[in-house]
Design a protein around this motif. Structure first.
Motif, short mmCIF file in Angstrom:
data_model
loop_
_atom_site.label_atom_id
_atom_site.label_comp_id
_atom_site.label_asym_id
_atom_site.label_seq_id
_atom_site.Cartn_x
_atom_site.Cartn_y
_atom_site.Cartn_z
N ALA A 35 0.83 -1.21 0.00
CA ALA A 35 0.00 0.00 0.00
C ALA A 35 0.86 1.26 0.00
O ALA A 35 0.44 2.33 -0.45
CB ALA A 35 -0.93 0.00 1.21
N GLU A 36 2.10 1.12 0.49
CA GLU A 36 3.05 2.23 0.49
C GLU A 36 3.85 2.29 -0.81
O GLU A 36 4.77 3.11 -0.95
CB GLU A 36 4.01 2.08 1.68
N GLY A 37 3.54 1.39 -1.73
CA GLY A 37 4.24 1.38 -3.01
C GLY A 37 5.56 0.62 -2.98
O GLY A 37 6.42 0.83 -3.84
N ILE A 38 5.72 -0.27 -1.98
CA ILE A 38 6.96 -1.03 -1.84
C ILE A 38 6.66 -2.51 -2.10
O ILE A 38 5.83 -3.11 -1.41
CB ILE A 38 7.56 -0.85 -0.43
N SER A 39 7.32 -3.12 -3.08
CA SER A 39 7.04 -4.51 -3.44
C SER A 39 8.24 -5.39 -3.18
O SER A 39 9.40 -4.94 -3.25
CB SER A 39 6.66 -4.60 -4.92
N LEU A 40 7.97 -6.68 -2.88
CA LEU A 40 9.04 -7.66 -2.69
C LEU A 40 9.31 -8.36 -4.02
O LEU A 40 8.39 -8.62 -4.81
CB LEU A 40 8.64 -8.70 -1.63
N THR A 41 10.57 -8.70 -4.23
CA THR A 41 10.91 -9.51 -5.40
C THR A 41 10.45 -10.93 -5.15
O THR A 41 10.11 -11.31 -4.01
CB THR A 41 12.43 -9.48 -5.64
N SER A 42 10.44 -11.76 -6.18
CA SER A 42 10.01 -13.15 -6.02
C SER A 42 10.92 -13.89 -5.05
O SER A 42 10.46 -14.74 -4.27
CB SER A 42 9.99 -13.85 -7.38
N ASP A 43 12.22 -13.58 -5.08
CA ASP A 43 13.16 -14.23 -4.17
C ASP A 43 12.86 -13.82 -2.73
O ASP A 43 12.87 -14.66 -1.82
CB ASP A 43 14.59 -13.86 -4.55
#
Length: 728
Positions: A509-517
């Motif tokens: 929601a803050e615009g921060i995403s995790l990579t698949s790893d």
């Protein structure tokens, strides 16, 4: 006040003021009145006075005025004096009237003189109340008692004046009852009812003693530190941020935080738990608990009416001043009961006189109806049971907010529990930190600095972990999203960093995403049973913090007891599903009844969903993120180890931190409601049976008086059984 009619009159008068919502408590002779801002205290007091009663504001602590209690017309000492006084006159009147052996020429006039002080001074509390209410156009229980005493005396005196020679010749042998004088009924009615009132007053006082003792348990003095010296001052003079010393064996003066020292604290006052709790620097302590070992220096945080003890007292007193819906039936009946009884008594007299022509029999039947029908048992049925139940609950560390809670508890069939701090110990520890950058120390300290501003158990664990790496930097622009995460700005290594800590949904929601790893590593930690939060610095994921918690030692047995009570346990948590399912399996909750990864808003929606399915939902929680769900549930239960916000939103508060108290609290609520029903059954049943029997002429007035007094005493003593309620 003496009966439900008194209660009804005061409440009706107060409700005539627009916006006023009163709840009058008969045993405590008190009222809890909710008023609009434009209604003054003086207006409320004046309205009560206009209803025929006296009123004054309670102190902030709600303590009773002991002096007034011991000297009033209806005090225990007053009743004792009147009982002994009545005995002196009633015994000879009874013996002379009933047995010819004790009779002598013109004994009727002597008996009339002996009965006069009983009919006047000894019975004055009843007459005064009846006259006061009559001036205001109302009838109460005392109206019936006063009528019974006065009518039996005046009827007998009239018989004697009509035939002055009625007792000129005393009988020799026999039962001595061949006369139309009922002075013995006058004295015995007064004696039985005074004894009944004394027992009622005494047992009511005992049943409310738990609250009185609770309010008196606080320390009276505090040893404060001023200019390096220890000075003893009254506790009422303490102010927030004052520092005071607590020596071994002393009570802690007020709520505060330990700033130096280590000790074990006896918290049995609040929790009922006999095992002392270890405290050290930084731990919170509660006023009125006892320091058992080492000396402590404490900084006051809450004083006076804001302390936990004062809040407990207010919650218990407010609960005792509210009414369960079932009680309103008795109120409605009692409001018209006395006029109806007087009408029945008059009809009884007229009926007997018309059909038999026997004035004596007509009088006896009418007076018996008046005496036996006093509705005191109805008025006492609900408040005495509620008083006993809430007082016993406070002794066990269970605070019941209102009588409505009793009704809600009865129907509950689903119990929704938060995980952290409720089902689990809530003593999370960070066991690992997985960094995705090359600066582990920066990630940990930044996350700890922001989390230190939150009170959630996860946040506190992270803060504690970070403090091991050194002092934490200051935080600017702190924001918290309950159940989601926190954000803020911290200055570390000469640079200002934007720090975001929380769940994956919060970071997204803050615009921060995790990579698949990174997502794979997160999932692996969760499936291992770790509660895992994500740390982001300056918009990039910096690492994971892995925490571990364990179920409470009594969780399995408590949940088994809840199931045996017909409750379906549901686990509702903001934690990840793999972690939640692992905990549920350990404590005996069906995996299908686990709702994980929910926000505070989602918790409310889940409860709404269960309610829409026809479930009556009880919710157990302890944190800010549980407050909305606690308020939405049919029955909100807060753990006392949690936040003030959660406790404010709850209907029941468990001062102990153990889960066993939850089934105990539900059992106590059900036991109290069952007792209220039992009391009302006997009170209604007594009047339904007794009035026709009296109208049929099958009861002597003094036997009726004894039966009426017994009905009230029975209801009060029946309620006192809750004082023996135990955990299991």
């Amino acid at each position: 006040m003496t009966c439900a009619s008194c209660v009804g009159r005061v409440e009706r008068k107060l409700r005539k003021i627009e916006g006023v919502d009163p709840s009058v408590n008969l045993p405590l002779e008190s009222a809890r009145v909710i008023v609009p801002a434009n209604v003054s205290d003086e207006q409320i007091i004046e309205t009560v006075k206009n209803a025929g009663y006296e009123a004054k504001l309670q102190s902030a602590e709600g303590s009773a005025d002991e002096q007034e209690e011991e000297t009033g017309l209806r005090s225990l000492s007053s009743f004792r004096k009147r009982i002994w006084f009545t005995l002196v006159f009633a015994v000879p009147v009874f013996l002379i009237s009933m047995f010819s052996t004790f009779q002598f020429p013109h004994w009727g006039w002597v008996v009339a003189l002996l009965a006069l002080p009983v009919a006047t001074w000894a019975s004055w509390p009843f007459h005064k109340s009846a006259l006061t209410n009559l001036r205001h156009g109302s009838f109460t229980m005392d109206t019936l008692i006063s009528l019974g005493v006065a009518s039996s005396y005046l009827f007998s005196l009239w018989q004697l004046l009509t035939d002055p020679m009625m007792t000129a010749h005393a009988g020799m042998g026999g039962h001595g009852m061949d006369h139309l004088l009922y002075f013995d009924s006058t004295t015995m009615i007064a004696l039985f009812l005074l004894i009944g009132r004394y027992i009622e007053a005494r047992t009511q006082r005992q049943s409310s003693e738990a609250l009185r003792k609770l309010l008196d348990l606080g320390a009276k003095n505090a040893t404060v530190i001023q200019n390096g010296r220890e000075i003893s001052i009254p506790v009422k003079d303490l102010r927030p941020d004052d520092e005071f010393v607590v020596h071994p064996g002393e009570k802690i003066a007020t709520d505060g935080v330990v700033i130096s020292g280590r000790s074990a604290i006896d918290t049995s006052l609040l929790t009922g738990e006999s095992v002392p709790v270890e405290v050290a620097e930084g731990d919170t302590v509660t006023g009125a608990t006892i320091n058992t070992s080492g000396a402590l220096t404490v900084k006051a945080t809450r004083v006076g009416s804001e302390t936990t003890l004062a809040q407990m007292g207010r919650m218990v007193a407010e609960a005792q001043s509210t009414k369960a819906p079932i009680a309103r039936l008795a109120d409605r009946i009692s409001a018209v009961f006395v006029p109806v009884v007087i009408a029945i008594a008059l009809a009884t007299f007229v009926g007997w006189w018309v059909f038999t022509g026997d004035t004596n029999a007509a009088f006896v039947a009418a007076v018996s109806v008046i005496v036996i029908a006093c509705p005191c048992a109805l008025g006492l049925a609900t408040p005495t049971a509620l008083l006993a139940g809430t007082s016993r609950g406070s002794q066990l560390g269970i605070l019941i907010r209102s009588a409505q809670v009793l009704e809600d508890t009865r129907g509950a069939n689903t119990i929704v529990m938060d995980k952290t701090g409720t089902v689990t110990e809530g003593k999370l520890e960070v066991v690992d930190a997985v960094e995705f950058s090359d600066n582990r120390n920066l990630m940990v300290r930044a996350a700890a600095a922001v989390e230190a501003r939150s009170e959630h158990p996860i946040a506190q664990a992270i803060a504690t972990f970070g403090q091991k790496s050194g002092s934490l930097p200051a935080v600017q622009n702190f924001e918290s999203a309950p159940g989601g995460g926190v954000r803020g700005n911290v200055e570390l290594d000469g640079a200002t960093h934007t720090v975001v800590v929380g769940q994956q949904s919060f970071l997204e929601a803050e615009g921060i995403s995790l990579t698949s790893d990174q997502q794979g590593q997160l999932r692996a930690q969760q499936e291992s049973g770790f509660t895992t939060v994500i740390v982001a610095l300056d918009g990039n994921v910096a690492g994971l913090l892995c925490l571990q918690d364990t179920p409470k030692s009594d969780a399995i047995s408590a949940i088994e007891k809840l199931k045996s009570q017909g409750l379906r346990p549901v686990l509702l948590t903001g934690d990840a599903e793999p972690v939640a399912r692992a905990v549920a399996t350990q404590v005996g909750i069906d995996p299908h009844d686990v709702f994980a990864g929910v926000s505070p808003e989602d918790k409310v929606e889940k409860i709404k969903q269960l309610q829409s399915e026809g479930r009556v939902v009880a919710m157990v929680g302890d944190g800010v993120n549980d407050a909305a769900a606690l308020a939405r549930a049919d029955l909100g239960i807060a753990m006392g180890s949690g936040t003030d916000v959660a406790m404010e939103a709850a209907d029941l508060t468990i001062m102990r931190s153990d889960l066993e108290s939850i089934p105990t609290s539900i059992r106590l609520s059900k036991a109290t409601l069952k007792l209220i029903k039992s009391n009302l059954f006997w009170a209604f049943g007594y009047n339904v049976v007794a009035i026709p029997v009296a109208a049929a002429g099958l009861l002597n007035p003094m036997i009726a008086a004894a039966a009426m007094a017994f009905s009230s005493v029975f209801v009060v003593l029946n309620s006192m059984r809750l004082n023996r309620f135990e955990r299991n």
